[in-house]
Design an enzyme around this catalytic site. Structure first.
Site, PDB file in Angstrom:
ATOM      1  N   GLY A  16       0.794  -1.219   0.000  1.00 39.38           N
ATOM      2  CA  GLY A  16       0.000   0.000   0.000  1.00 39.38           C
ATOM      3  C   GLY A  16       0.825   1.266   0.000  1.00 39.38           C
ATOM      4  O   GLY A  16       0.426   2.277   0.576  1.00 39.38           O
ATOM      5  N   SER A  19      -0.068   5.535  -1.892  1.00 36.50           N
ATOM      6  CA  SER A  19      -0.669   6.773  -1.388  1.00 36.50           C
ATOM      7  C   SER A  19      -1.047   6.628   0.079  1.00 36.50           C
ATOM      8  O   SER A  19      -0.895   5.561   0.680  1.00 36.50           O
ATOM      9  CB  SER A  19      -1.916   7.141  -2.207  1.00 36.50           C
ATOM     10  OG  SER A  19      -2.936   6.168  -2.025  1.00 36.50           O
ATOM     11  N   ASP A  40       2.168  -2.622  -4.277  1.00 37.95           N
ATOM     12  CA  ASP A  40       0.901  -1.906  -4.407  1.00 37.95           C
ATOM     13  C   ASP A  40       0.254  -2.270  -5.728  1.00 37.95           C
ATOM     14  O   ASP A  40       0.925  -2.759  -6.648  1.00 37.95           O
ATOM     15  CB  ASP A  40       1.083  -0.387  -4.318  1.00 37.95           C
ATOM     16  CG  ASP A  40      -0.170   0.323  -3.827  1.00 37.95           C
ATOM     17  OD1 ASP A  40      -1.260   0.071  -4.380  1.00 37.95           O
ATOM     18  OD2 ASP A  40      -0.074   1.130  -2.879  1.00 37.95           O
ATOM     19  N   ASP A  55      -1.647  -7.425  -6.867  1.00 38.05           N
ATOM     20  CA  ASP A  55      -3.057  -7.367  -6.501  1.00 38.05           C
ATOM     21  C   ASP A  55      -3.268  -8.346  -5.341  1.00 38.05           C
ATOM     22  O   ASP A  55      -3.107  -9.559  -5.509  1.00 38.05           O
ATOM     23  CB  ASP A  55      -3.912  -7.771  -7.710  1.00 38.05           C
ATOM     24  CG  ASP A  55      -5.408  -7.578  -7.475  1.00 38.05           C
ATOM     25  OD1 ASP A  55      -5.822  -7.473  -6.302  1.00 38.05           O
ATOM     26  OD2 ASP A  55      -6.161  -7.553  -8.469  1.00 38.05           O
ATOM     27  N   LEU A  56      -3.615  -7.833  -4.170  1.00 40.72           N
ATOM     28  CA  LEU A  56      -3.785  -8.686  -2.997  1.00 40.72           C
ATOM     29  C   LEU A  56      -5.012  -9.590  -3.095  1.00 40.72           C
ATOM     30  O   LEU A  56      -5.229 -10.438  -2.223  1.00 40.72           O
ATOM     31  CB  LEU A  56      -3.857  -7.843  -1.724  1.00 40.72           C
ATOM     32  CG  LEU A  56      -2.574  -7.126  -1.307  1.00 40.72           C
ATOM     33  CD1 LEU A  56      -2.772  -6.423   0.035  1.00 40.72           C
ATOM     34  CD2 LEU A  56      -1.397  -8.080  -1.232  1.00 40.72           C
ATOM     35  N   GLY A  81      -5.295  -1.444   1.706  1.00 43.45           N
ATOM     36  CA  GLY A  81      -6.667  -1.657   2.139  1.00 43.45           C
ATOM     37  C   GLY A  81      -7.666  -1.087   1.153  1.00 43.45           C
ATOM     38  O   GLY A  81      -7.328  -0.228   0.336  1.00 43.45           O
ATOM     39  N   SER A 121      -8.507  -0.428  11.999  1.00 47.27           N
ATOM     40  CA  SER A 121      -9.332   0.778  12.005  1.00 47.27           C
ATOM     41  C   SER A 121     -10.174   0.809  13.265  1.00 47.27           C
ATOM     42  O   SER A 121     -10.493  -0.245  13.837  1.00 47.27           O
ATOM     43  CB  SER A 121     -10.255   0.792  10.783  1.00 47.27           C
ATOM     44  OG  SER A 121     -11.226   1.810  10.872  1.00 47.27           O
ATOM     45  N   TYR A 161     -16.024  -3.961   5.268  1.00 50.10           N
ATOM     46  CA  TYR A 161     -14.976  -3.124   5.870  1.00 50.10           C
ATOM     47  C   TYR A 161     -14.849  -3.369   7.367  1.00 50.10           C
ATOM     48  O   TYR A 161     -13.761  -3.726   7.852  1.00 50.10           O
ATOM     49  CB  TYR A 161     -15.241  -1.639   5.600  1.00 50.10           C
ATOM     50  CG  TYR A 161     -14.112  -0.771   6.093  1.00 50.10           C
ATOM     51  CD1 TYR A 161     -12.943  -0.644   5.356  1.00 50.10           C
ATOM     52  CD2 TYR A 161     -14.189  -0.108   7.311  1.00 50.10           C
ATOM     53  CE1 TYR A 161     -11.878   0.119   5.808  1.00 50.10           C
ATOM     54  CE2 TYR A 161     -13.144   0.667   7.776  1.00 50.10           C
ATOM     55  CZ  TYR A 161     -11.989   0.774   7.021  1.00 50.10           C
ATOM     56  OH  TYR A 161     -10.940   1.532   7.494  1.00 50.10           O
TER      57      TYR A 161
END
Length: 275
Positions: A16, A19, A40, A55-56, A81, A121, A161
């Site tokens: 990731g 950005s 990423d 690509d995860l 994420g 999160s 999420y």
């Protein structure tokens, strides 16, 4: 942070890094002297030791990326994420299944003193209410099995999420007790609202009252750099006795909730309207 959390002569992997928090973390690691290998879906413009587009959602791509990096890895930063505006299964694949797969592929490259940190999160703070369900998911130790479980339990996964972040927290706690016997630590952070390019997606999917409540009591969103510092600290030698922690990086939100100073009623009402 200077010499207190130096990464000189350390080889690190970060997903990731294109950005947001991941890019801010990669920049800080470079400043601290790390050899940074980035992963990423989108190409990074940073001066990394290597970059691999991956690509995860594709386990074979994860495996190939780690094989390409090879060598010893001192620290892994799981910063990739997807938000809840993406398809729920994609969110689960990237935020949990892919992150877990990447970690498990990197682990053979790590030795005692290694460290792993992931971005969860505050959206995952409800993990304790669903612990039996989450433990059932965590027992599945292969990517395809995890994806099938998510497909079979779509009503539990919902938008993906919150559930993915809950799973990441509990997986971190569970895994920490095993890895520490090898001298490897694993932790995660729980950021509050952070002004990254992904924030526009959260604003589309989440009521303004929820985002405003989550930014209390500090009354502002964090910057990516404010999230990068704790991530880098947790994987540094300065944090050598910190293991299995889900660290709130939220300006005091969870502290306010725990002591009854922040009322969740408006937040929960807003979340219900957003669902």
């Amino acid at each position: 942070m200077g010499e207190f959390a130096s990464y000189k002569n350390k080889r690190v992997v970060i997903s990731g890094c294109f950005s947001g928090m991941g890019e801010a973390t990669a920049k800080l690691l470079l400043q601290l002297g790390a050899e940074v290998h980035g992963l990423d879906y989108k190409p990074s413009k940073l001066g990394l030791a290597s970059f691999t587009q991956v690509d995860l959602r594709e386990p074979a791509a994860i495996d190939a990326a780690v094989k390409k990096i090879g060598g010893k890895v001192d620290a892994l930063f799981n910063c990739a994420g997807l938000p809840q505006t993406s398809p729920a299964l994609d969110v689960m694949k990237v935020n949990y299944a892919g992150t877990r797969r990447l970690t498990e592929q990197v682990l053979p490259l790590m030795s005692a003193g290694g460290a792993i940190v992931s971005i969860s999160s505050n959206g995952g703070l409800g993990w304790s209410r669903r612990l039996p369900v989450l433990m059932g998911l965590l027992k599945i130790d292969n990517y395809d099995g995890i994806v099938k479980w998510c497909q079979d339990n779509a009503e539990t996964v919902r938008e993906g999420y919150a559930f993915s972040k809950e799973a990441l927290i509990v997986w971190t706690m569970m895994t920490s007790t095993h890895l520490i016997k090898r001298g490897i630590r694993i932790n995660c952070t729980m950021p509050g609202p952070t002004q990254t390019p992904m924030m526009s997606q959260f604003e589309q999917a989440t009521a303004a009252s929820v985002l405003e409540a989550a930014a209390q009591p500090i009354n502002r969103r964090s910057t990516p750099e404010e999230q990068a510092g704790p991530l880098v600290f947790l994987n540094s030698d300065a944090a050598s006795y910190i293991n299995g922690v889900a660290l709130p990086v939220d300006g005091g939100f969870l502290g306010g909730v725990a002591t009854g100073q922040i009322d969740l009623s408006a937040m929960m009402a807003g979340a219900a309207k957003s669902a």
